[in-house]
Design an enzyme around this catalytic site. Structure first.
Site, PDB file in Angstrom:
ATOM      1  N   GLU A 140       0.813  -1.216   0.000  1.00  0.00           N
ATOM      2  CA  GLU A 140       0.000   0.000   0.000  1.00  0.00           C
ATOM      3  C   GLU A 140       0.850   1.270   0.000  1.00  0.00           C
ATOM      4  OE1 GLU A 140      -3.490   0.160   0.068  1.00  0.00           O
ATOM      5  OE2 GLU A 140      -3.486  -2.005  -0.263  1.00  0.00           O
ATOM      6  N   GLU A 162      -0.969  10.145  -0.097  1.00  0.00           N
ATOM      7  CA  GLU A 162      -1.243   9.603  -1.418  1.00  0.00           C
ATOM      8  C   GLU A 162      -0.412  10.350  -2.469  1.00  0.00           C
ATOM      9  OE1 GLU A 162      -5.155   8.833  -4.283  1.00  0.00           O
ATOM     10  OE2 GLU A 162      -5.405   9.315  -2.150  1.00  0.00           O
TER      11      GLU A 162
END
Length: 566
Positions: A140, A162
């Protein structure tokens, strides 16, 4: 002037059609608490509530590395993973991720590396939990840089935000901020100085996203949804970057079980899960995280293959044995559904039932559990009352000791009964009857049958069911469910097990017959209703000895809480 004319017009309309008076309805808090306890008192709900329990932040703030006063689960984690090992496993991590932050996250969520007093190996579960989480961290938030000196399984926690996003970016992941929606009301988004909404892009080890995730996480951390909605950067810049991942690790997403319950064995796949190819092992944790994209395609997706390789390396480093039959991938796993072992309803919604004799036209004055997300969670103390008073604003909580409504005698629930064969040939037609069901008050009953997968029937709302059995690939026991409802809206559920036999196969035998009330141990196998059943592990084991009407394997109304069909 036009505004004044509109106001006069509206007032005239109200005067012409006066609203009916609503009678106040009084409950004591004790009554409300008893109703909530009755609706949430099943084993899986209790197990989940235990696994998501949190400590006060004062205990979290007192944690330090190698502190002998650290909570037991924190010291267990330290015994499994030292600060030096953390540095080795995450050498290219963002500096915001720290070993102390991991310890604080465990302090906040005692179930991580917690104590199991039922014979399960607490230390082994701790090791496997960390190896599993770290493998997913590598996928991730890993650098995924093949040119680095460090292998990719040690490149986790490289990203804290992100990719492509930072705190100055506007208009990201805030579609649910509209205050006209219940999501925007329940989890009100923070704003910049110009009034535009803050962005809830992925932050932290789990890349927490959207206000409807930031809000509940903030509530779990601080008892206030606004803390992180107003300051989402804290999920990146503080120990919350790891705590958000532990939050996700311990919380279920029904019909998915939590990752913790998969790892520690609380989740045991039932017959429906088996049909969907859902098996215990590392692969199911990938399915929980990102099954819609990575699982069920018939071949392992690159992301899933990465996770497998990272897990194998981390398991070897941390001394976690991988059994030869452990399902590491998820290529053959279908989606979780509402008949699986992890399915549970965790949100409160208005109960629309009509209850004759109740005030104000027979309103139910109750909330019920549903599977879709609402603003009220069964995990949050006080949300049942909030739900009740939101949908029924006339409800008054009166603790003087004398409730005033409902004033009628308490309605006794009906009793569902099913008569009919307990086995049949695949594809054959059998008849089941609910005629022996009864209502203590002598009222009329309505009926609703629920068929097993692959079964058919011309009607599901009659006292008798004409069922065409499914045609499975091999002999198996299936369950037919019956719900009977009385005139006051009270219900009773009964399950009836039918062994569907495939020609040429020998039905299972050789196990001891089920004995009601016998003190069964986890793993005990019994025969009953032409099938074999295995007593579930803790925390469900005690139910195997429960009342036969509820827990008789393959027959009782709640037998699947206690037994696994073999």
């Amino acid at each position: 002037m036009k505004h004044h004319q509109l106001a006069i017009s509206m007032l005239t309309s109200v005067m012409a059609f006066p609203l009916l008076a609503v009678e106040p309805v009084h409950f004591t808090q004790t009554e409300i608490d008893a109703t909530e306890a009755q609706l949430t008192g099943f084993p899986l709900m209790r197990a989940v509530k235990s696994s998501i329990a949190t400590r006060d932040n004062s205990a979290v703030e007192a944690v330090s590395v190698a502190n002998p006063n650290n909570p037991d689960n924190v010291r267990r984690l330290e015994s499994v993973l030292s600060g030096a090992q953390f540095e080795f496993l995450f050498p290219v991590r963002a500096p915001e991720y720290t070993y102390l932050g991991l310890l604080q996250s465990a302090a906040k969520f005692p179930a991580l590396c917690g104590e199991y007093s039922d014979g399960r190996d607490s230390l082994a579960i701790c090791r496997k939990s960390l190896a599993t989480m770290f493998a997913h961290f590598a996928q991730e938030t890993g650098a995924h840089d093949k040119w680095m000196t460090e292998p990719q399984w040690r490149q986790g926690l490289y990203w804290v935000r992100e990719v492509g996003w930072d705190e100055t970016k506007r208009g990201g992941y805030n579609m649910e901020c509209n205050p006209d929606t219940w999501q925007g009301q329940e989890w009100p988004c923070g704003t910049f100085a110009d009034g535009s909404y803050k962005s809830y892009f992925g932050r932290g080890a789990k890349q927490l996203s959207y206000n409807y995730n930031y809000g509940p996480f903030s509530d779990a951390m601080f008892g206030d949804v606004r803390t992180l909605l107003n300051n989402p950067q804290q999920v990146a810049d503080t120990w919350l970057n790891l705590a958000s991942a532990v939050f996700f690790f311990t919380y279920p997403q029904p019909p998915k079980a939590s990752m913790l319950h998969v790892i520690d064995g609380t989740w045991q796949p039932n017959a429906r899960d088996a049909q969907n190819g859902l098996k215990a092992g590392f692969g199911i944790t990938t399915h929980i995280i990102n099954g819609g994209i990575e699982c069920g395609s018939g071949s392992e997706k690159p992301q899933s293959q990465n996770r497998i390789e990272y897990y194998q390396a981390l398991a070897q480093y941390m001394g976690v044995p991988i059994e030869p039959n452990e399902e590491l991938g998820c290529k053959d796993m279908k989606p979780f559904d509402t008949q699986g072992a992890g399915a549970m309803q965790i949100y409160w919604e208005q109960d629309w039932s009509y209850i004759p004799g109740n005030p104000n036209g027979g309103k139910s004055y109750a909330c019920k559990l549903v599977g879709y997300q609402t603003r009220y969670s069964a995990f949050k103390e006080g949300d049942y009352v909030r739900c009740l008073q939101h949908f029924f604003p006339e409800v008054m909580i009166d603790d003087s000791g004398t409730p005033t409504a409902p004033t009628d005698p308490i309605n006794q629930p009906p009793e569902a009964q099913i008569q009919g064969p307990s086995e049949g040939e695949a594809g054959a037609a059998i008849s089941l009857s609910a005629a022996q069901s009864n209502d203590p008050e002598g009222g009329a009953l309505s009926y609703l049958w629920q068929l097993p997968v692959g079964g058919t029937a011309p009607a599901l709302n009659l006292v008798n069911l004409e069922l065409s059995l499914p045609i499975p690939s091999s002999s198996e026991s299936v369950s037919v469910m019956l719900t009977v409802t009385d005139e006051a809206g009270a219900t009773s559920v009964k399950a009836h097990s039918v062994l569907v036999k495939v020609a040429g196969e020998i039905p299972p035998d050789g196990a001891s017959p089920y004995q009601a009330g016998h003190a069964y141990a986890a793993g005990d196998i019994v025969s009953n209703a032409s099938g074999l059943y295995e007593c579930k592990p803790f925390p469900y084991t005690a139910w195997c000895a429960g009342a036969a009407w509820a827990y008789e394997p393959g027959v009782g109304a709640a037998w699947q809480d206690a037994w696994l069909a073999r």
